[in-house]
Design a protein around this motif. Sequence first.
Motif, PDB file in Angstrom:
ATOM      1  N   VAL A 409       0.776  -1.284   0.203  1.00 15.81           N
ATOM      2  CA  VAL A 409      -0.043  -0.080  -0.007  1.00 15.81           C
ATOM      3  C   VAL A 409       0.876   1.307   0.162  1.00 15.81           C
ATOM      4  O   VAL A 409       0.783   2.267  -0.626  1.00 15.81           O
ATOM      5  CB  VAL A 409      -1.112   0.022   1.337  1.00 15.81           C
ATOM      6  CG1 VAL A 409      -1.792   1.369   1.518  1.00 15.81           C
ATOM      7  CG2 VAL A 409      -1.974  -1.006   1.280  1.00 15.81           C
ATOM      8  N   SER A 410       1.952   1.395   0.754  1.00 13.80           N
ATOM      9  CA  SER A 410       2.826   2.461   0.831  1.00 13.80           C
ATOM     10  C   SER A 410       3.504   2.580  -0.452  1.00 13.80           C
ATOM     11  O   SER A 410       3.535   3.774  -0.992  1.00 13.80           O
ATOM     12  CB  SER A 410       3.891   2.060   1.876  1.00 13.80           C
ATOM     13  OG  SER A 410       3.284   2.078   3.077  1.00 13.80           O
ATOM     14  N   ALA A 411       3.897   1.696  -1.157  1.00 10.51           N
ATOM     15  CA  ALA A 411       4.556   1.785  -2.605  1.00 10.51           C
ATOM     16  C   ALA A 411       3.364   2.300  -3.588  1.00 10.51           C
ATOM     17  O   ALA A 411       3.903   3.301  -4.409  1.00 10.51           O
ATOM     18  CB  ALA A 411       5.097   0.389  -2.833  1.00 10.51           C
ATOM     19  N   LEU A 412       2.318   1.586  -3.583  1.00 14.22           N
ATOM     20  CA  LEU A 412       1.300   2.259  -4.637  1.00 14.22           C
ATOM     21  C   LEU A 412       0.964   3.754  -4.079  1.00 14.22           C
ATOM     22  O   LEU A 412       0.596   4.259  -5.159  1.00 14.22           O
ATOM     23  CB  LEU A 412       0.207   1.274  -4.383  1.00 14.22           C
ATOM     24  CG  LEU A 412       0.408  -0.216  -5.095  1.00 14.22           C
ATOM     25  CD1 LEU A 412      -0.961  -1.071  -4.836  1.00 14.22           C
ATOM     26  CD2 LEU A 412       0.606  -0.101  -6.537  1.00 14.22           C
ATOM     27  N   ALA A 413       0.905   3.986  -3.074  1.00 17.25           N
ATOM     28  CA  ALA A 413       0.479   5.423  -2.606  1.00 17.25           C
ATOM     29  C   ALA A 413       1.466   6.283  -2.827  1.00 17.25           C
ATOM     30  O   ALA A 413       1.443   7.583  -2.924  1.00 17.25           O
ATOM     31  CB  ALA A 413       0.400   5.609  -1.046  1.00 17.25           C
ATOM     32  N   SER A 414       2.944   6.202  -3.213  1.00 14.09           N
ATOM     33  CA  SER A 414       3.860   6.743  -3.379  1.00 14.09           C
ATOM     34  C   SER A 414       4.057   7.318  -4.780  1.00 14.09           C
ATOM     35  O   SER A 414       4.774   6.258  -5.850  1.00 14.09           O
ATOM     36  CB  SER A 414       5.496   6.283  -2.866  1.00 14.09           C
ATOM     37  OG  SER A 414       6.265   7.075  -3.230  1.00 14.09           O
ATOM     38  N   LYS A 415       3.797   8.378  -5.283  1.00 16.46           N
ATOM     39  CA  LYS A 415       4.107   8.632  -6.802  1.00 16.46           C
ATOM     40  C   LYS A 415       5.589   8.570  -7.271  1.00 16.46           C
ATOM     41  O   LYS A 415       5.719   7.955  -8.383  1.00 16.46           O
ATOM     42  CB  LYS A 415       3.285  10.129  -7.009  1.00 16.46           C
ATOM     43  CG  LYS A 415       1.999  10.183  -6.796  1.00 16.46           C
ATOM     44  CD  LYS A 415       1.475  11.507  -7.250  1.00 16.46           C
ATOM     45  CE  LYS A 415       0.046  11.678  -7.278  1.00 16.46           C
ATOM     46  NZ  LYS A 415      -0.688  12.898  -7.368  1.00 16.46           N
TER      47      LYS A 415
END
Length: 446
Positions: A409-415
């Motif tokens: 989730v953290s990776a997908l939320a980081s542009k």
Amino acid sequence: MKKYQFKFWHYGLLVTLLAGAAITYNLEASDRSFFISGEPTHGHHQIELACSTCHGDGFAGQEFLQQACLDCHADELAAADDSHPARKFLDPRNAALLAKLDARRCVTCHTEHKPEITRDMGVTLAGDFCFHCHQDIADDRSSHEGLGFESCASAGCHNYHDNQYLYEDFLTAHIGAPAVLPAGHLPVRNGLAQWKENNPEKAPLGHADADLETGAAGDHTSSDILGDWSASPHAQAAVNCSGCHAGGKMQFSSAEIVAQCGECHAAQREGFTSGKHGMRLSANLPPGFAETSGNISPTEAWLPMKAGAEGELSCTSCHGPHEINTKFATVDACLGCHNDEHSLAYRQSAHFREWESGGTGGVSCANCHLPRETHDGLVRTNHNQNHNLRPNEKMLPVCLSCHGIEFAVSALASKPVVRSNFSAPPADGHDTFELIRERIARIRSR
């Protein structure tokens, strides 16, 4: 004789006649762009000239327009765990909601041809539209105190239509998992193995059709083609030259290729024609942008594409017509066209290095964007590349095959991480999980 005098209304009539002539010319030339009031969204630009697909003949009204949306998107909405279904707004008990947001029709939130107000996902409402119904959320959840309503739809929090992978219970059940799962791996395709098991009487032929092999098809039956075919799953499944080249036909349009392949690969054809790669071949659409070709060419895309990427897309754009090279289809075919920052960064990522070395942690372009799915025990590739593309947290089922929920989730939320194609891990965790931990601590302290 009295001299004829031009009056003011005569000028109006002349202008009307000239405008009518221009419109007639454009209609005869099939240039419907004359009537388009504004740029369409990314999702619909391929079908912008197929006006009647959405509007009907002569603009059939709101009900027709709503059904047109559902003709393409109903299955996706049905599969979603939709927290805002239309029936919620049709319930008389929720009549007051309609005064705030009439979400009975798709066009309330997604208005086409309005580029000046269009945001991500084709939404044409202000970014804080959640405020209209949830302005008191901080009273019920103190954790939301001070959070801006424009942040509701960021990855890891809330989606309007499909929140099934972001529900608190789901996240809580997986919290604390390591960034990389020790036994993580993607599903293994088993289509050919199942076919062999179900068709034991059809042993591999090992040779081409006699009439084609002896030259009825001219120079096309070269030793290279026969060699490619004999090593392919088509040969193993006893599909010979005439299975595709009936009557010795050698040249096919993109529409004919997709139709021919779809006779055996119906599920793959359905996926392909549902996504942007093949949507022009869907039912009731004209054959091309200028209504003269079959399917989209990379040069007509809005995303950055490489200059040499030409030709209409079809099954054989990624899969050779005779050689079945999945390694080419899952990476090289994608990077042969796509030229955006995310795609160009892939070869510098850990995913690519593992994939190229044959490691179990390797992930190709297709592994993420054409995910493997299980249907009645059959693991096959979903050929709709839009299936899990946006919003990007729809990719979580793929990520969770190898990664823990917090990392994914953290990776997908980081542009920046997404732009770099996950070449580096996210610098920070996602605030959602801190809120969950605080909630768990409060419950345990009671």
